[in-house]
Structure formats: C-alpha cells, structure tokens
Design a protein around this motif. Structure first.
Motif, short mmCIF file in Angstrom:
data_model
loop_
_atom_site.label_atom_id
_atom_site.label_comp_id
_atom_site.label_asym_id
_atom_site.label_seq_id
_atom_site.Cartn_x
_atom_site.Cartn_y
_atom_site.Cartn_z
N ALA A 78 8.43 -17.46 21.04
CA ALA A 78 7.81 -18.74 20.70
C ALA A 78 7.75 -18.97 19.20
O ALA A 78 7.48 -20.10 18.76
N ARG A 80 10.31 -19.06 17.48
CA ARG A 80 11.54 -19.81 17.19
C ARG A 80 11.84 -20.79 18.34
O ARG A 80 12.85 -20.68 19.02
N PRO A 81 10.94 -21.74 18.58
CA PRO A 81 11.07 -22.60 19.78
C PRO A 81 12.35 -23.43 19.81
O PRO A 81 12.92 -23.63 20.89
N GLU A 82 12.82 -23.91 18.64
CA GLU A 82 14.02 -24.74 18.64
C GLU A 82 15.24 -23.95 19.10
O GLU A 82 16.16 -24.49 19.71
N ARG A 87 7.80 -22.25 23.88
CA ARG A 87 6.68 -22.72 23.08
C ARG A 87 5.37 -22.25 23.73
O ARG A 87 5.32 -22.07 24.95
N VAL A 89 1.88 -23.55 24.67
CA VAL A 89 1.32 -24.88 24.87
C VAL A 89 -0.01 -24.78 25.59
O VAL A 89 -0.17 -23.99 26.53
N ARG A 128 -3.66 -21.22 26.84
CA ARG A 128 -2.48 -21.45 26.00
C ARG A 128 -1.40 -20.49 26.48
O ARG A 128 -1.52 -19.27 26.30
N PRO A 130 2.98 -19.68 27.56
CA PRO A 130 4.37 -20.04 27.30
C PRO A 130 4.86 -21.12 28.26
O PRO A 130 4.63 -21.05 29.47
N ASP A 133 11.50 -24.42 27.90
CA ASP A 133 12.47 -25.49 28.10
C ASP A 133 13.77 -24.84 28.53
O ASP A 133 14.51 -24.28 27.72
N HIS A 137 16.64 -22.63 26.80
CA HIS A 137 16.48 -21.18 26.98
C HIS A 137 17.69 -20.54 27.67
O HIS A 137 18.13 -19.45 27.26
N ARG A 201 0.71 -34.13 25.41
CA ARG A 201 1.07 -32.90 24.69
C ARG A 201 0.59 -31.65 25.40
O ARG A 201 0.90 -30.53 24.96
N GLN A 218 7.99 -31.31 27.91
CA GLN A 218 9.14 -30.64 27.31
C GLN A 218 9.69 -31.55 26.22
O GLN A 218 9.39 -32.75 26.20
#
Length: 321
Positions: A78, A80-82, A87, A89, A128, A130, A133, A137, A201, A218
């Motif tokens: 998480a 490095r989510p991009e 992420r 959340v 919170r 994980p 996406d 992934h 969100r 997402q």
C-alpha cells in the motif's frame, strides 16, 4: 541441466492465487512457468471487489493465519498504490461490533472502533483495511513474476497428467472441479455493477434481510454489489439483479442512485467446504501441490497460501504449517 530440470515448476492457473504462488516460487529461486487458459484480466480474480477480510472460507483457523500473513504484505504494498493497486481505505463493516470481534482482529487491525451514526445507521465496525484494485494488481503481479525470471504460456489443460514438469501446482480455482476432478468445488455467483463514483471515499459492507450490499471505491469508479448465488453457472448479468443492487446501495448512500453505470460484471467464486492446500506424490515420482477452493477470499489469503504452497513444493512445510 539436470538440476535445472529438478527445479522446474509449472503453476496451472493465472488468477490471483496462481500468480501470487508463482511470484513466491520464482523469487525463491525456482524456474517457474505459469500455464493459464485466460489472461489475468479475464479470470474470476479480475471481477473481485477485493476488500481484505477473511470471508466465507474454511478451515477458519488456517484461513486466519493465511489472511494475516497476506495483510502484512498488503500493508507494505500500500506504500505504492499506483504501482501495486493496493490502498488502505477506511470503511464500515455493518452488523459487526468491535467489542465482539474476534481477538485476532482486535489485536492486528489497528483502530477498530464502533461506527458513528453519521458513518452507518445501525451497529457497525469501522476499520482501515486493504482494498485492492485488481485491474492494477493483477498486471503488477504478472510483471513481478516475469521480472523474477518466470514465463507465462497460454494453454488449456484438460488433465494434470499432461503437465510435464517435476513439480505441478494446481491453482485452477473452479476449474479443479473437472480437472482433478473434485466435485466438491462449486460456483458461487457474484454480480457487480460498476458506476461513476459520485464522491464516495469509504467502503461499506451491510447485510440486512439476508442480502449483502456493499460499495468499494476504486480509482475512477465505484463497485456495487452484490450477490452470492450457490451453484449458479451463469456469467450473464441479470438486469433485474443489477437494478436491485443499485437500489440497495442507494438506500445506504443516496448519491449512488444517480451515478452513471459504466459496466456490469459477473464472477464465479470457486467455493469448497475447505481450501485444498496439500502436497500429493504422484505414482511417477512427480510432486503435485493443490492450492484451490478459496471461495470469495482468494485475494485475502493469496500471499499466505502462496508461501505455504511454496513450502509444500520444497517438502519442508506440512499441510497447515
């Protein structure tokens, strides 16, 4: 060449379980090929809403260990989510009470608390977790595997005896029903509606009147669900079911009612009374490791199961170890 041949492993199945298992094996120095009928983007894993939580999976004690090991890794990813699609959340698990949550959850998931009335009408547990996406992934897993020296071949396997390798790892999910064959593997159909995100969100899972409703934000979209229809093999979206999903989710967050529908998805979860994660020695001396039957929790337990499967490949981890 001979030692290289002994190191060779073929992983059959290219969903999240197969790719994660292949990554772990390749990064431990094995020469690994993945044989998959479909690219990762067309597997059941690609349909998953992919919130980390041990959902409808047995045996519970082992699944908890696999899930917690996976949580360790998802928390790292998480950062490095991009790149990874993972992420952390915030959201609410409806009809759940943090005071009544199992000890493992209270000890491991930071900040569990009761939801407020503004977050959820009714009893709920804020967490919170994980949220993965899968459109990001799965390709990331594939690239990580290839970078570790692995290879992927598009092949349809009708019999595991066809796979000529010293070690075969069976990660075929629902395909194991015919391939093993294992009639205890059965589909649990899930239908989702993908809509434009109207600004939500946080995630929410709610179960009322025997129906589960959820929405997962997402990147660029909102996933709405869901269904869990046992022994239903249909991959066609049902318009009436889609309308009901949107209606239930809009009852939880009214702004969903006007969101533009982008896509309909259907996936068949590979359910089994218990995950099959075990080593089998074949008559010709080859090793067959089974890793299937994860139902709707494949993403949740993927890394823990992959590490145990890798141990079984090496012969140094007993089942459940």
């Amino acid at each position: 060449m001979e030692s290289e041949r002994k190191d060779a492993v073929v992983v059959v199945g290219g969903g999240v379980i197969g790719l994660t298992t292949a990554v772990v094996l390749a990064e431990r120095g094995r020469r690994v090929r993945v044989w998959t009928r479909d690219p990762a983007e067309r597997t059941t894993s690609a349909v998953a809403g992919a919130l980390w939580w041990p959902y409808a999976i047995e045996p519970a004690a082992l699944a908890r260990g696999w899930a917690l090991r996976s949580l360790d890794l998802y928390e790292e990813l998480a950062a490095r989510p991009e790149l990874t699609g993972v992420r952390l959340v915030e959201g609410v698990m409806g009809e759940a009470d943090p005071d009544g949550a199992e000890a493992w959850a209270r000890a491991r998931v930071p900040g569990l608390r009761a939801s407020t009335d503004a977050e959820y009408t009714g009893t709920g547990m804020w967490a919170r977790l994980p949220l993965i996406d899968m459109s990001t992934h799965l390709p990331w897993l594939r690239e990580r595997f290839l970078a570790a020296g692995g290879s992927i071949e598009t092949r349809t396997v009708s019999d595991l005896s066809e796979v000529e390798a010293p070690v075969v790892v069976n990660c075929t999910g629902l395909g194991a029903r015919a391939l093993v064959p294992d009639p205890s593997v059965r589909p649990v159909r899930g239908q989702l509606v993908v809509v434009e995100n109207p600004g939500i969100r946080t995630w929410l899972v709610s179960e009322t009147s025997g129906e589960t409703s959820y929405f997962f934000p997402q990147p660029g979209r909102l996933l709405l669900g869901g269904t869990a229809d046992e022994d239903d093999w249909s991959l066609e979206p049902d318009p009436a079911v889609a309308e009901a999903i949107v209606r239930r989710c809009a009852a939880l967050r009214p702004e969903i009612a006007g969101a533009r529908v982008l896509e309909h998805r259907v996936g068949l979860r590979p359910a089994r009374d218990a995950v099959r994660l075990e080593r089998e020695l074949l008559a010709d001396g080859r090793v067959l490791v089974h890793n299937y039957g994860h139902g709707g929790a494949g993403v949740t337990v993927a890394w823990g199961c992959a590490e145990e499967a890798a141990g079984l490949v090496s012969g140094d981890v007993p089942p459940g170890g």
